[in-house]
Write a protein that holds these residues in place. Structure first.
Motif, short mmCIF file in Angstrom:
data_model
loop_
_atom_site.label_atom_id
_atom_site.label_comp_id
_atom_site.label_asym_id
_atom_site.label_seq_id
_atom_site.Cartn_x
_atom_site.Cartn_y
_atom_site.Cartn_z
N TYR A 169 0.85 -1.19 0.00
CA TYR A 169 0.00 0.00 0.00
C TYR A 169 0.88 1.24 0.00
CZ TYR A 169 -2.99 3.72 1.87
OH TYR A 169 -3.65 4.90 2.08
N LEU A 170 0.68 2.08 -1.01
CA LEU A 170 1.40 3.35 -1.10
C LEU A 170 0.44 4.47 -0.75
CD1 LEU A 170 3.98 4.88 -1.91
CD2 LEU A 170 3.07 4.96 -4.25
N SER A 171 0.66 5.09 0.39
CA SER A 171 -0.23 6.14 0.86
C SER A 171 -0.02 7.43 0.07
CB SER A 171 0.01 6.40 2.35
OG SER A 171 -0.71 7.54 2.78
N ALA A 172 -1.10 8.19 -0.12
CA ALA A 172 -1.01 9.48 -0.80
C ALA A 172 -0.21 10.48 0.02
CB ALA A 172 -2.41 10.02 -1.07
N THR A 173 -0.06 10.22 1.31
CA THR A 173 0.66 11.14 2.19
C THR A 173 2.13 10.76 2.37
OG1 THR A 173 -0.05 9.87 4.12
CG2 THR A 173 -1.45 11.72 3.44
N GLY A 174 2.59 9.75 1.66
CA GLY A 174 4.00 9.41 1.72
C GLY A 174 4.28 8.05 2.32
N ALA A 175 5.56 7.66 2.26
CA ALA A 175 5.98 6.32 2.68
C ALA A 175 5.69 6.04 4.14
CB ALA A 175 7.47 6.15 2.41
N ALA A 176 5.73 7.08 4.98
CA ALA A 176 5.55 6.86 6.41
C ALA A 176 4.20 6.22 6.74
CB ALA A 176 5.70 8.18 7.17
#
Length: 250
Positions: A99-106
């Motif tokens: 899962y790649l979040s729209a808000t970044g890797a964190a």
């Protein structure tokens, strides 16, 4: 002469002693998965988790076992290491999502799960590509013996603890290099460690590559040893992977 006799005995019982495997110590924690949980159950469980993540807030990639590689390397040890073999295990079947979040890797995550009883042991093609450290092609009988020895009731107990799962707890870094804190579940126990990752192919495709060292004793496993360590298995096992996936719902 005594040493020669020992080596002769080892050679004559090669089917038993050339299996670089391990002997299991009873775990101190209760299993988190059991034989009653099937591969279909685990796949359904992970699909549900990642389907809930798929949407405007990020992207889900489904990992493809047919294009990916997962290799596990087990190494011979002891004073008579030359009488044994290194082994390469592979996972031709697994379930995996990223899962790649729209808000970044964190805020991203990934999971990989496979069954011990579905591992492939000492594929000749993989051994021949590894050079002089994996020189011989093992017979079908030796491979069957290795499977029984490594995964049977007196060792990793694949019937009781069939699943290995790698679950991300934290991801840091910037593309293409990341560090991931992962939780590894094996033999009814869980351990956390940090591993490096290289992530490429985004945004429509995904290629994740990395490796880590797993110590058998960290999971309550005593590395295989005979004759007071004369022939043994090294505690450290190398796990190497290259995972390919496409964007889309599970």
């Amino acid at each position: 002469m005594h040493l020669k006799k020992i080596l002769t005995l080892l050679s004559s019982t090669a089917a038993a002693i050339t299996l670089l495997s391990c002997t299991v110590i009873s775990p101190t924690t209760s299993p988190t998965s059991g034989a009653s949980l099937t591969q279909s159950d685990r796949q359904t469980e992970l699909k549900a988790e990642y389907s809930a993540l798929n949407g405007a807030s990020g992207k889900v990639f489904t990992l493809d076992p047919g294009q990916s590689t997962v290799r596990i390397y087990v190494f011979r040890g002891g004073r008579a290491a030359a009488a044994g073999h290194n082994h390469v295990l592979s996972a031709p079947r697994f379930v995996g999502f990223f899962y790649l979040s729209a808000t970044g890797a964190a805020n991203g995550r990934f999971d990989l799960a496979f069954r011990l009883d579905q591992l492939e042991i000492d594929n000749p093609k993989y051994r021949s590509a590894l050079g002089i450290a994996f020189p011989s092609i093992l017979s079908p009988e030796a491979i069957r013996g290795a499977r029984e020895h490594m995964l049977g009731v007196n060792n990793l107990q694949a019937d009781k603890f069939p699943f290995v799962r790698v679950h991300s707890l934290q991801i840091t870094g910037e593309s293409p290099k990341f560090a991931a804190k992962v939780q590894i579940e094996m033999h009814g126990q869980q351990r956390a460690m940090w591993i490096p990752l290289t992530v490429e192919g985004l945004p429509e495709h995904l290629v994740v590559a990395g490796s880590f060292v797993l110590r058998q004793t960290d999971f309550g496993v005593q590395p295989y040893s005979v004759l007071g360590g004369f022939l043994a298995v090294q505690d450290e096992v190398v796990v190497e992977f290259k995972l390919l996936g496409d964007r889309g719902p599970p």
